[in-house]
Design a protein around this motif. Structure first.
Motif, PDB file in Angstrom:
ATOM      1  N   GLY A  85      51.900  46.134  43.823  1.00  0.00           N
ATOM      2  CA  GLY A  85      50.949  45.634  42.909  1.00  0.00           C
ATOM      3  C   GLY A  85      49.882  45.208  43.896  1.00  0.00           C
ATOM      4  O   GLY A  85      48.593  45.070  43.465  1.00  0.00           O
ATOM      5  N   LEU A  86      50.340  44.033  44.725  1.00  0.00           N
ATOM      6  CA  LEU A  86      49.695  43.303  45.096  1.00  0.00           C
ATOM      7  C   LEU A  86      48.053  44.321  46.442  1.00  0.00           C
ATOM      8  O   LEU A  86      47.258  44.344  46.323  1.00  0.00           O
ATOM      9  N   PHE A  87      48.807  45.544  46.711  1.00  0.00           N
ATOM     10  CA  PHE A  87      47.856  46.623  47.998  1.00  0.00           C
ATOM     11  C   PHE A  87      47.292  47.101  46.562  1.00  0.00           C
ATOM     12  O   PHE A  87      45.993  47.798  47.129  1.00  0.00           O
ATOM     13  N   LEU A 133      56.481  34.309  46.995  1.00  0.00           N
ATOM     14  CA  LEU A 133      57.061  35.776  46.286  1.00  0.00           C
ATOM     15  C   LEU A 133      56.741  36.449  46.399  1.00  0.00           C
ATOM     16  O   LEU A 133      56.944  37.968  45.561  1.00  0.00           O
ATOM     17  N   GLY A 134      55.374  36.781  47.817  1.00  0.00           N
ATOM     18  CA  GLY A 134      55.487  38.044  47.657  1.00  0.00           C
ATOM     19  C   GLY A 134      54.109  38.290  46.756  1.00  0.00           C
ATOM     20  O   GLY A 134      53.768  39.889  46.494  1.00  0.00           O
ATOM     21  N   LYS A 135      53.734  37.620  46.573  1.00  0.00           N
ATOM     22  CA  LYS A 135      52.716  37.932  45.299  1.00  0.00           C
ATOM     23  C   LYS A 135      51.150  37.991  45.191  1.00  0.00           C
ATOM     24  O   LYS A 135      49.890  37.588  44.243  1.00  0.00           O
ATOM     25  N   ASP A 173      46.319  37.343  43.613  1.00  0.00           N
ATOM     26  CA  ASP A 173      47.223  37.725  43.408  1.00  0.00           C
ATOM     27  C   ASP A 173      47.821  38.513  42.105  1.00  0.00           C
ATOM     28  O   ASP A 173      46.984  38.598  41.212  1.00  0.00           O
ATOM     29  N   THR A 174      48.916  38.890  42.453  1.00  0.00           N
ATOM     30  CA  THR A 174      48.889  39.826  40.615  1.00  0.00           C
ATOM     31  C   THR A 174      50.115  38.417  40.231  1.00  0.00           C
ATOM     32  O   THR A 174      51.057  39.790  38.579  1.00  0.00           O
ATOM     33  N   GLY A 175      50.090  38.034  39.676  1.00  0.00           N
ATOM     34  CA  GLY A 175      50.589  36.456  38.728  1.00  0.00           C
ATOM     35  C   GLY A 175      50.105  36.907  37.031  1.00  0.00           C
ATOM     36  O   GLY A 175      49.322  38.127  37.025  1.00  0.00           O
ATOM     37  N   ARG A 176      50.411  35.709  36.582  1.00  0.00           N
ATOM     38  CA  ARG A 176      49.146  36.014  35.145  1.00  0.00           C
ATOM     39  C   ARG A 176      47.994  36.119  35.650  1.00  0.00           C
ATOM     40  O   ARG A 176      47.902  34.895  36.534  1.00  0.00           O
ATOM     41  N   VAL A 177      47.462  37.066  34.830  1.00  0.00           N
ATOM     42  CA  VAL A 177      46.100  36.112  34.598  1.00  0.00           C
ATOM     43  C   VAL A 177      45.174  35.294  35.027  1.00  0.00           C
ATOM     44  O   VAL A 177      45.595  35.009  33.803  1.00  0.00           O
ATOM     45  N   ARG A 178      44.342  34.469  35.496  1.00  0.00           N
ATOM     46  CA  ARG A 178      43.525  33.687  35.514  1.00  0.00           C
ATOM     47  C   ARG A 178      43.163  33.037  36.748  1.00  0.00           C
ATOM     48  O   ARG A 178      42.728  34.180  37.391  1.00  0.00           O
TER      49      ARG A 178
END
Length: 183
Positions: A85-87, A133-135, A173-178
């Motif tokens: 998802g990062l790509f 985490l590779g995110k 990043d693909t963590g939570r939206v912030r």
């Protein structure tokens, strides 16, 4: 040594193949089944990647493996599986910007050792960074105003977006939206 390299390559491709079967992030479904390309240039290693990593409705394992190699921890040489998802986020940002210029990689994957060292030097580095985490990736695009890249990353809403104008990069990043700003 030959056996070790062969084993690493097999693990990397096997991991990428496993990732290719994962469902794409919900926000990325708007990208559809069209081919997706990532264009990367690691400023620290000189490595480049410019290939389709998603086509025919699935991730391409060999392309993901090569893209992940370009995003390795340049300080230690360690590679880590990067979230596909990062790509997708980078592809969506490039599409929004209507450019085919490469993302200049400031930082991709960070090993826990590298992250701990950076965190000890700067309060701006999270102790539990998405990089480990590779995110996450820190990027800029040559010839593009950083404010435009920042706005495009915010518009994509794939996860966290950090704006670092003094250091000349945007964190995606693909963590939570912030969102946040640094120096």
């Amino acid at each position: 040594m030959q056996t070790l390299i062969g084993r690493r390559e097999a693990l990397r491709l096997g991991g990428a193949a496993a990732l290719s079967s994962l469902a794409m992030p919900a926000w990325a479904s708007a990208l559809g089944d069209s081919p997706r390309r990532a264009i990367l240039h690691n400023l620290h290693t000189g490595d480049r990647f410019n290939a389709v990593y998603f086509e025919n409705g699935r991730y391409v394992p060999q392309a993901l493996a090569e893209a992940m190699r370009v995003l390795r921890d340049w300080r230690t040489g360690e590679e880590h599986m990067m979230e596909p998802g990062l790509f997708d986020a980078l592809h969506a940002i490039n599409t929004r910007l209507e450019t085919n210029r490469p993302f200049q990689i400031i930082s991709g994957y960070r090993s826990p050792k590298t992250n701990a060292m950076l965190h000890a030097k700067s309060k701006g580095v999270a102790s539990q960074s998405q990089h480990t985490l590779g995110k996450a990736v820190d990027v800029r695009i040559e010839g593009l105003q950083l404010t435009h890249l920042h706005k495009a990353a915010l518009d994509v809403s794939a996860g966290g977006v950090g704006y670092y104008p003094n250091s000349n990069f945007v964190h995606v990043d693909t963590g939570r939206v912030r969102r946040w700003s640094g120096s």
